[in-house]
Design an enzyme around this catalytic site. Structure first.
Site, PDB file in Angstrom:
ATOM      1  N   ALA A 200     -12.857 -26.576  69.347  1.00  0.00           N
ATOM      2  CA  ALA A 200     -12.481 -27.957  69.028  1.00  0.00           C
ATOM      3  C   ALA A 200     -12.706 -28.912  70.195  1.00  0.00           C
ATOM      4  O   ALA A 200     -13.083 -30.064  69.984  1.00  0.00           O
ATOM      5  CB  ALA A 200     -11.000 -28.008  68.611  1.00  0.00           C
ATOM      6  N   CYS A 325     -17.416 -24.681  84.647  1.00  0.00           N
ATOM      7  CA  CYS A 325     -16.826 -23.414  85.045  1.00  0.00           C
ATOM      8  C   CYS A 325     -17.405 -22.906  86.342  1.00  0.00           C
ATOM      9  O   CYS A 325     -16.797 -22.107  87.029  1.00  0.00           O
ATOM     10  CB  CYS A 325     -17.056 -22.368  83.958  1.00  0.00           C
TER      11      CYS A 325
END
Ligand SMILES: *Cc1c(COP(=O)(O)O)cnc(C)c1O
Length: 385
Positions: A200, A325
């Site tokens: 999402a 990341c």
């Protein structure tokens, strides 16, 4: 100072309509979706409706959707669940060099458990060659996992061709489509994929919720045991508000995709053309046309990516170097190295990703701010110590 957020590949602001819907669930629906009383049934109804919405947007059946705690968990479930289901029969996994760490690090972890892992490379534009995948599949391969679109360089992958090869060879095919669903057409009725990861928060929804599509008949073992939720395929009390949000996010993305992808692609192209025209010795990473509508990514030779990100941040722009990341990490991105860039060049990477609220004024401001910053960072790097 007005902030200009151009890091939508890392995460997106939550749509106010979605935030409101989540708040409503938190406020009004407190039941456990497994309880049989009225409170439980109200929660169950929300989960069921969201499942129908998510399924509808990708052309799946509701029973083929497993809700997860995000894209990383969906990737883990796909890889670990399929390999576990084939244990004792097939022990091979084929994946690509440009996958998200959620796939690549999971593959390497499985390798330590005895899975045979083959990693196929990409061409200079970041595309996987389906023939390379075909060459890597052997009689022991259980699963092929190739992403639909790269989070770092935006390159769209030939998953239709790769899926067709997997079908022909009787191998299960998983695609991490976290960046692709809602951005490019994606329908499992006409794409030969067996498992698809989505989430999402890359689509203007909340963090920590996602789904794995699993085509009916695909062998998938449970990797998270407990209360038997999601038909025993992913235990844990359902995140009812998050799941409701995912359902709404998918519906809104489905409604807006065509218009929004055209609008964003025009902004992307202005960024690409503007940067290449204004910044000397800059190159685009990824394919020029076969790329996500919101992704412009570059390398600037002789400029340090994290320094560029910090200098732009001070001037009000949020962008990234490599992926969210890996930034903070000094190692060059595995994706850029896979393109054949040398480590020094790969360190000068910058990713600019637009979203629903990005305007042409934002793009103009960015294009004005960037060239002197690159010149300054390069100058600083060139000064002898
Ligand atoms: C963001 C991302 C993920 C991880 O999803 P989370 O919901 O943040 O765990 C996986 N794959 C790709 C391609 C992504 O962009």
């Amino acid at each position: 100072m007005k902030r200009v957020y151009l890091d939508h590949a890392a995460t997106t602001p939550v749509d106010p309509e979605v935030a409101e819907a989540m708040a409503r669930v938190h406020r009004d629906v407190h039941g456990n979706a497994s309880s049989i009383h009225a409170e439980g049934r109200a929660a169950r109804a929300i989960v069921d409706e969201a499942r129908e919405r998510v399924a509808a947007v990708i052309g799946a059946e509701p029973s083929e959707i497993i809700f997860t705690g995000g894209g990383t968990e969906a990737d883990n479930l796909a890889l670990r669940g399929v390999l576990k289901a084939h244990r004792g029969e097939r022990d091979g996994l084929v994946t690509s060099a440009i996958e998200h760490h959620a796939v690549l690090d999971t593959a390497h972890d499985l390798e330590r458990e005895g899975v045979r892992v083959a990693v196929v490379g990409v061409d200079a534009t970041g595309r996987v060659d389906p023939r390379a995948v075909a060459g890597a599949i052997d009689g022991r391969t259980a699963l092929v996992s190739v992403m639909a679109a790269s989070n770092e360089i935006g390159a769209l992958q030939p998953i239709r061709e790769i899926g067709a090869i997997c079908r022909e060879r009787g191998v299960v095919f998983h695609s991490d489509a976290v960046q692709a669903v809602g951005a490019v057409p994606f329908d499992v009725r006409e794409l030969p994929v067996d498992l698809v990861s989505l989430n999402a928060h890359k689509l203007h929804g909340p963090k920590g919720v996602g789904a794995l599509y699993v085509r009916r008949g695909t062998r998938l073992a449970t990797v998270q045991t407990g209360g038997g939720q999601e038909k025993g395929r992913r235990a844990g009390t359902e995140n009812v508000a998050g799941i409701a949000a995912l359902g709404l996010v998918m519906r809104l993305a489905g409604e807006r995709r065509e218009r929004e992808s055209v609008r964003q692609a025009a902004l992307r192209d202005r960024i690409i053309d503007g940067v290449l025209a204004r910044v000397p010795d800059a190159s685009l990473t990824g394919h020029r046309t076969e790329r996500l509508p919101n992704n412009a990514s570059f390398v600037f030779r002789g400029a340090d990516g994290p320094s560029l990100v910090m200098a732009l941040d001070l001037e009000g722009f949020a962008v990234s170097s490599g992926s969210a990341c890996t930034s903070g990490d000094t190692a060059p991105s595995h994706v850029l190295l896979a393109l054949g860039l040398d480590a020094e060049t790969a360190k000068g990477s910058l990713r600019v990703t637009v979203g629903r609220a990005t305007t042409s004024g934002d793009v103009a401001a960015f294009l004005a701010a960037l060239p002197p910053i690159v010149a300054r960072i390069r100058g600083a790097a060139a000064v002898p110590a």
